[in-house]
Enzyme design. Structure first.
Site, PDB file in Angstrom:
ATOM      1  CG  HIS A  25      98.052  -4.129  40.365  1.00 52.67           C
ATOM      2  ND1 HIS A  25      97.649  -4.947  39.341  1.00 52.67           N
ATOM      3  CD2 HIS A  25      96.967  -3.404  40.706  1.00 52.67           C
ATOM      4  CE1 HIS A  25      96.373  -4.714  39.073  1.00 52.67           C
ATOM      5  NE2 HIS A  25      95.930  -3.782  39.887  1.00 52.67           N
ATOM      6  CG  ASP A  48     103.050  -1.329  37.654  1.00 55.79           C
ATOM      7  OD1 ASP A  48     102.551  -0.320  37.144  1.00 55.79           O
ATOM      8  OD2 ASP A  48     102.384  -2.168  38.291  1.00 55.79           O
ATOM      9  CD  GLN A  91      97.949   3.656  41.124  1.00 60.21           C
ATOM     10  OE1 GLN A  91      97.705   4.863  41.138  1.00 60.21           O
ATOM     11  NE2 GLN A  91      96.999   2.748  40.994  1.00 60.21           N
ATOM     12  CE  LYS A 139      95.766   2.214  37.289  1.00 61.03           C
ATOM     13  NZ  LYS A 139      94.626   1.819  38.108  1.00 61.03           N
ATOM     14  CB  CYS A 153      94.633  -5.942  41.930  1.00 60.21           C
ATOM     15  SG  CYS A 153      93.019  -5.745  41.187  1.00 60.21           S
TER      16      CYS A 153
HETATM   17  N1  7TS Z   1      99.932  -1.672  38.460  1.00 59.29           N
HETATM   18  C1  7TS Z   1      99.514  -0.893  39.460  1.00 59.29           C
HETATM   19  C2  7TS Z   1     100.494  -0.405  40.482  1.00 59.29           C
HETATM   20  C3  7TS Z   1      98.165  -0.540  39.529  1.00 59.29           C
HETATM   21  O1  7TS Z   1      97.754   0.240  40.536  1.00 59.29           O
HETATM   22  C4  7TS Z   1      97.264  -1.023  38.550  1.00 59.29           C
HETATM   23  C5  7TS Z   1      95.793  -0.750  38.619  1.00 59.29           C
HETATM   24  C6  7TS Z   1      97.767  -1.811  37.513  1.00 59.29           C
HETATM   25  C7  7TS Z   1      99.108  -2.122  37.510  1.00 59.29           C
HETATM   26  C8  7TS Z   1      96.905  -2.313  36.419  1.00 59.29           C
HETATM   27  O2  7TS Z   1      96.492  -1.270  35.596  1.00 59.29           O
HETATM   28  P1  7TS Z   1      95.429  -1.524  34.442  1.00 59.29           P
HETATM   29  O3  7TS Z   1      95.140  -0.159  33.917  1.00 59.29           O
HETATM   30  O4  7TS Z   1      96.056  -2.413  33.436  1.00 59.29           O
HETATM   31  O5  7TS Z   1      94.238  -2.155  35.090  1.00 59.29           O
HETATM   32  N2  7TS Z   1      95.343  -0.433  39.908  1.00 59.29           N
HETATM   33  C9  7TS Z   1      94.046  -0.352  40.297  1.00 59.29           C
HETATM   34  C10 7TS Z   1      93.711  -0.002  41.600  1.00 59.29           C
HETATM   35  O6  7TS Z   1      94.502   0.244  42.485  1.00 59.29           O
HETATM   36  N3  7TS Z   1      92.373  -0.003  41.704  1.00 59.29           N
HETATM   37  O7  7TS Z   1      91.858  -0.362  40.511  1.00 59.29           O
HETATM   38  C11 7TS Z   1      92.900  -0.568  39.630  1.00 59.29           C
END
Ligand code: 7TS
Length: 404
Positions: free
Chosen positions: A121, A198, A201, A224, A362
């Site tokens: 990501h 990371d 997910q 999430k 992303c």
């Molecule tokens: N890393 C991964 C693997 C992610 O899927 C996401 C967000 C992030 C980092 C960033 O997380 P945040 O909470 O700081 O935004 N992924 C997604 C997605 O797949 N669709 O919307 C956000």
């Protein structure tokens, strides 16, 4: 685990969208919130709200207890050795940026290597790209197999004694692949590098134990995993965090402030400058209680079953391209339908009340690797059922008919 009953605990799911019962399949973007979490945040504001770590009054101690209690829950939930290793952040993005900014410059210099993958990501790619640009380090990518999984032999070849940081998602938000981060952490350590995971997910969907993974840093997002938006966590091994300097200065993170010099609080507070995200942390604590009451292993098993059901049903649709490995461990499927633009697919699905995400997720480098400008993605969680997947499949068949 009864997903139909669980659904009833999520008030938002009890509605119609465009005349159809809502089927929410965009959980990788953000999950919905159970009544227990909504109530915990409400109770916090109605009964405990105050600033933390300062008031001697009763509300001040209630808020502090609630906030620090949430930290203890997170530490237990991810298997950290000590609450000092749990830093509250806004989410995964800010947690990873904190590592790159506070740890990166002291660990990496010109000629060193930072190793990541093309499936990251942007939140776990750009911070390392920026660190490489600023320090003159080399950014290297572990090659991916045609279905998107990583072979340990390729990790062995890419990670060398010049590598200082290896950063990787545990679960890809596009491919749904579960990466062998424990084995790769061991390779990183043999070469003298630290392992950054990371966990955006992975944490919502499977049992996590950071000590077992032996990763050095682990980032997660509350939103999430049934918690409110705006709260996340950076886990770091104590010795590493202790050696790091804060990057945000201000209230609450200090020990003593002089005119020309200041000293910092101990861990974890030295990284939590300013009024923290108290209600968010309380909500995260309630989300952890909720998830634990169901059991992370039960959630993982349910999602794996849903994902394999979805893979089978989707594979039967003529003209549908599926991305990522066929055998799924987590509930996430990514696809394209003929040459219909995924935004159109998502729009038609929405007209049938089915919410999926379309776009590059992303992950622009990964889209290039997949030779797709964008994809559609359905991502499941504990409240989804096979019936929801049937609705997705029906919607896709209608989409095909609509576009002739
Ligand atoms: N890393 C991964 C693997 C992610 O899927 C996401 C967000 C992030 C980092 C960033 O997380 P945040 O909470 O700081 O935004 N992924 C997604 C997605 O797949 N669709 O919307 C956000």
């Amino acid at each position: 685990m009864n997903s139909t009953l669980l659904k009833e605990q999520f008030p938002i799911l009890d509605q119609e969208i465009n005349g159809h019962r809502l089927v929410y399949l965009d959980n990788a973007a953000t999950s919905q919130k159970p009544r227990a979490v909504i109530e915990a945040v409400k109770r916090y504001y109605e009964w405990e709200n105050s600033n933390v770590h300062r008031g001697v009054h009763t509300l001040g101690s209630r808020a502090t207890d609630a906030y620090e209690g949430a930290r203890e829950k997170v530490a237990r939930f991810i298997g950290a050795a000590d609450t000092a290793e749990i830093i509250f952040t806004r989410g995964t993005t800010s947690a990873l940026n904190l590592v790159a900014s506070a740890y990166g410059p002291s660990a990496v210099s010109a000629g060193d290597e930072i190793v990541i993958t093309e499936m990251e990501h942007h939140s776990n790619l750009i911070p390392w790209q920026q660190l490489a640009i600023r320090t003159g380090a080399t950014l290297k990518y572990i090659p991916m197999q045609p279905d998107g999984h990583i072979e340990l032999a390729d990790a062995e070849k890419t990670i060398t004694p010049a590598t200082k940081i290896v950063a990787m998602n545990y679960v890809s938000n596009v491919l749904g692949v579960v990466n062998p981060v424990k084995e790769i952490a061991a390779i990183a350590h043999r070469n003298g590098a630290v392992m950054v995971v990371d966990g955006a997910q992975s944490t919502p969907h499977m049992k996590i134990n950071v000590q077992d993974l032996d990763c050095d840093f682990y980032a997660l997002s509350g939103h999430k995993m049934c918690a409110p938006t705006g709260i996340g966590v950076l886990y770091g091994k104590k010795a590493l965090l202790e050696a790091m300097e804060p990057i945000e200065f201000g209230g609450e993170m200090i020990n003593d402030v002089g005119l020309y010099e200041s000293t910092w609080k101990e861990l974890p507070w030295k990284f939590e400058g300013g009024t923290p995200i108290i209600a968010g942390a309380v909500g995260l604590g309630a989300a952890i209680d909720f998830l634990e009451s169901i059991g992370m292993d039960a959630i993982a098993a349910h999602e794996q079953q849903l994902a394999n059901y979805a893979m089978d049903r989707l594979a039967s649709i003529d003209g549908l391209t599926l991305y990522g490995p066929r055998n799924r461990k987590v509930g996430l499927v990514t696809f394209n339908l003929d040459d219909i633009h995924p935004h159109d697919v998502a729009t038609v699905l929405d007209s049938y009340g089915v919410a999926v995400r379309a776009g590059h997720h992303c992950c622009q480098p990964l889209m290039r690797w997949l030779k797709a400008s964008a994809t559609a993605r359905a991502s499941f969680y504990l409240y989804n059922t096979e019936e929801d997947i049937d609705r997705l499949v029906d919607g896709l068949i209608q989409t095909k008919e609509y576009f002739g």
